[in-house]
Structures are given as structure tokens and as C-alpha cells.
Design an enzyme around this catalytic site. Structure first.
Site, short mmCIF file in Angstrom:
data_model
loop_
_atom_site.label_atom_id
_atom_site.label_comp_id
_atom_site.label_asym_id
_atom_site.label_seq_id
_atom_site.Cartn_x
_atom_site.Cartn_y
_atom_site.Cartn_z
N LYS A 83 -31.00 -20.33 -4.73
CA LYS A 83 -29.61 -20.38 -4.26
C LYS A 83 -29.61 -20.88 -2.82
O LYS A 83 -30.24 -20.28 -1.94
CB LYS A 83 -29.03 -18.98 -4.34
CG LYS A 83 -27.56 -18.91 -4.59
CD LYS A 83 -27.22 -17.44 -4.79
CE LYS A 83 -25.77 -17.22 -5.01
NZ LYS A 83 -25.47 -15.79 -4.94
C1 E4P Z 1 -22.17 -15.60 -5.90
O1 E4P Z 1 -23.23 -16.01 -6.32
C2 E4P Z 1 -22.01 -14.57 -4.87
O2 E4P Z 1 -23.12 -13.72 -4.90
C3 E4P Z 1 -20.82 -13.68 -5.07
O3 E4P Z 1 -20.05 -14.07 -6.18
C4 E4P Z 1 -20.03 -13.38 -3.85
O4 E4P Z 1 -18.94 -12.55 -4.17
P1 E4P Z 1 -18.14 -11.70 -3.10
O5 E4P Z 1 -17.13 -12.58 -2.45
O6 E4P Z 1 -17.47 -10.61 -3.90
O7 E4P Z 1 -19.14 -11.17 -2.12
#
Ligand code: E4P
Length: 247
Positions: A83
Site C-alpha cells: 500500500k
Molecule cells: C483504506 O485502505 C484505509 O485503511 C481506510 O479505509 C481508511 O478509513 P478511515 O477513513 O475510516 O480511517
């Protein structure tokens, strides 16, 4: 549509896998902080639960640092997806990872243009953050709609993974917008399962089953003893069960 869990919690992942609805997992430094331990150990354990993509996020801000961290993650299991945050350095890292055959998930996407660039650089997953856009009074789902349209129109191979999902309506809207997948917290997955009428229906069916069996036993006993009135009363009980609204 693929369903990914957005968590580093092993028990949540095991539960979703048992339900047969788990296609992959995304983690991030914040989610990792919630569970602690060694990030690498957690990732390896998750990869043992699902054979779907498991996103491991780099924290370095420079290209070489991202490459170093990502290559180490990729060695943990074949289904690791690195990622990488959207940035100039992130794009370069995504491109280099693609050349090395390492799959990437471009995270922190907030516009369709960012998604387009990440796809061009070679990211296999594009993660637009719906909830965080909604939080600042922008329509997060519009980015999903735009990006899905662009991907389909131009036959791009990258998949749109709706992220920052906050409630079940986000899931329905992402599915209707044609998102290839969505990554959601376990709590939202549980919310998707439940409906008050489902819960009420389960209780009512169980009660009716018990009452019907009792009435049948009473009728049999009444008939065996020649008690016509008793048999009629048992029939009336069954009628009371079946003559409810909605039955
Ligand atoms: C995506 O891969 C992220 O980990 C995640 O969806 C972030 O979500 P949040 O805005 O609830 O922290």
C-alpha cells in the site's frame, strides 16, 4: 463485488472468513496501532487466513524507503499487496514495484485524477477514501462513480476499492456505482448482516414453531381420548399463529 476487511484484528478477519464473504484485507498504520505486536507477524497471520490480497502500508516518504519497505512486505507472502500513498514519490514507487512484479494498492486517493495517475503508474488497486471526503462536506461517492467510469471507458486493468467506508449505505452505493470492491470495518460488515425485521422475524418463527408443535401434540392427545372440543381448541391455536399480519 469484492469485500475486504479494513482491519488488523485477527479475530475479525477469521470471523468474516468463516462467513464466506472475505475477499481480502487492508491494513494501515492506524489499524496496526490498535492491535500492536510485530506488523510483519500480523501480516503473515492474515495471509494465512485469506488467500486474497492483503495490503501492507509503507510509511517511508521517499521512493527508496518505500521500495525497501514494500519489498520486505512482499517477501512475507505471495498475496501481499504493498500500500503506497498518493504522492509524486508514491507514483514513482508504484511504477517501480510494477516493473518488479509487486502489486500495489494506491491509498489516500481523494480525486478521480489521482486515481487515474495511480492506475497509469501501475497500481492494481485504487483506494478512494469516501468517508473522509464526506467528513469535509464533499460527495465521496462521486469520486467512486467518476473513477469507475474512467476505468471502464478506457479499459484500464486497475480495480477501484472504495475505502473509508463508514456505514452500510456506503456499501450499497459503492456496489451500485460499480466499484470492483470495498474495504470496510468489521462493525460495518456486522451492520450489513442485521436488520430489525430480520431479528424480529427469527424470534417470531421460533415462537410459532414451539406453539405449533405444542398445539399438534395437544390435538393428537385430544383425538386419542375422543375429546372433540380439545381438538378444536388446538386447531384454533394454530389458526391464531397463522392469522397474523404478514403471514
Ligand atoms: C483504506 O485502505 C484505509 O485503511 C481506510 O479505509 C481508511 O478509513 P478511515 O477513513 O475510516 O480511517
Amino acid at each position: 463485488m469484492k469485500i475486504f476487511l479494513d482491519t488488523a484484528d485477527i479475530e475479525e478477519i477469521r470471523t468474516a472468513a468463516r462467513w464466506g464473504v472475505l475477499d481480502g484485507v487492508t491494513t494501515n498504520p492506524t489499524l496496526y496501532a490498535k492491535v500492536g505486536g510485530r506488523y510483519e507477524d500480523i501480516l503473515t497471520e492474515i495471509c494465512g487466513i485469506t488467500s486474497g490480497p492483503v495490503s501492507a502500508e509503507v510509511v517511508a516518504e521517499d521512493v527508496e524507503g518505500m521500495l525497501r519497505e514494500g519489498r520486505a512486505f512482499a517477501k512475507l507472502a505471495p498475496n501481499i499487496v504493498v500500500k503506497v500513498p498518493m504522492s509524486e514519490e508514491g507514483l514513482e514507487a508504484i511504477f517501480r514495484f510494477a516493473e518488479e512484479g509487486i502489486k500495489t494498492n494506491c491509498t489516500l486517493i481523494f480525486t478521480a485524477n489521482q486515481g487515474l495517475l495511480a492506475a497509469k503508474a501501475g497500481a492494481s488497486l485504487l483506494s478512494p477514501f469516501v468517508g473522509r471526503l464526506d467528513d469535509i462536506n464533499q460527495d465521496g461517492m462521486e469520486v467512486i462513480r467518476e473513477l469507475v467510469t474512467i476505468i471502464e471507458l478506457h479499459g484500464i486493468e486497475s480495480e477501484v476499492l472504495a475505502a473509508s467506508i463508514r456505514h452500510p449505505r456506503h456499501m450499497t452505493d459503492a456496489a451500485m456505482a460499480g466499484a470492483h470492491g470495498a474495504t470496510l470495518p468489521f462493525k460495518v460488515l456486522q451492520q450489513m448482516v442485521r436488520h430489525p425485521l430480520t431479528d424480529k422475524g427469527i424470534v417470531t418463527f421460533r415462537e410459532d414453531w414451539t406453539k405449533a408443535r405444542k398445539a399438534a401434540e395437544e390435538k393428537n392427545a385430544a383425538q386419542a381420548s375422543g375429546d372433540g372440543r380439545g381438538a378444536q381448541q388446538a386447531d384454533e391455536k394454530v389458526e391464531a399463529i397463522t392469522n397474523k399480519p404478514g403471514v
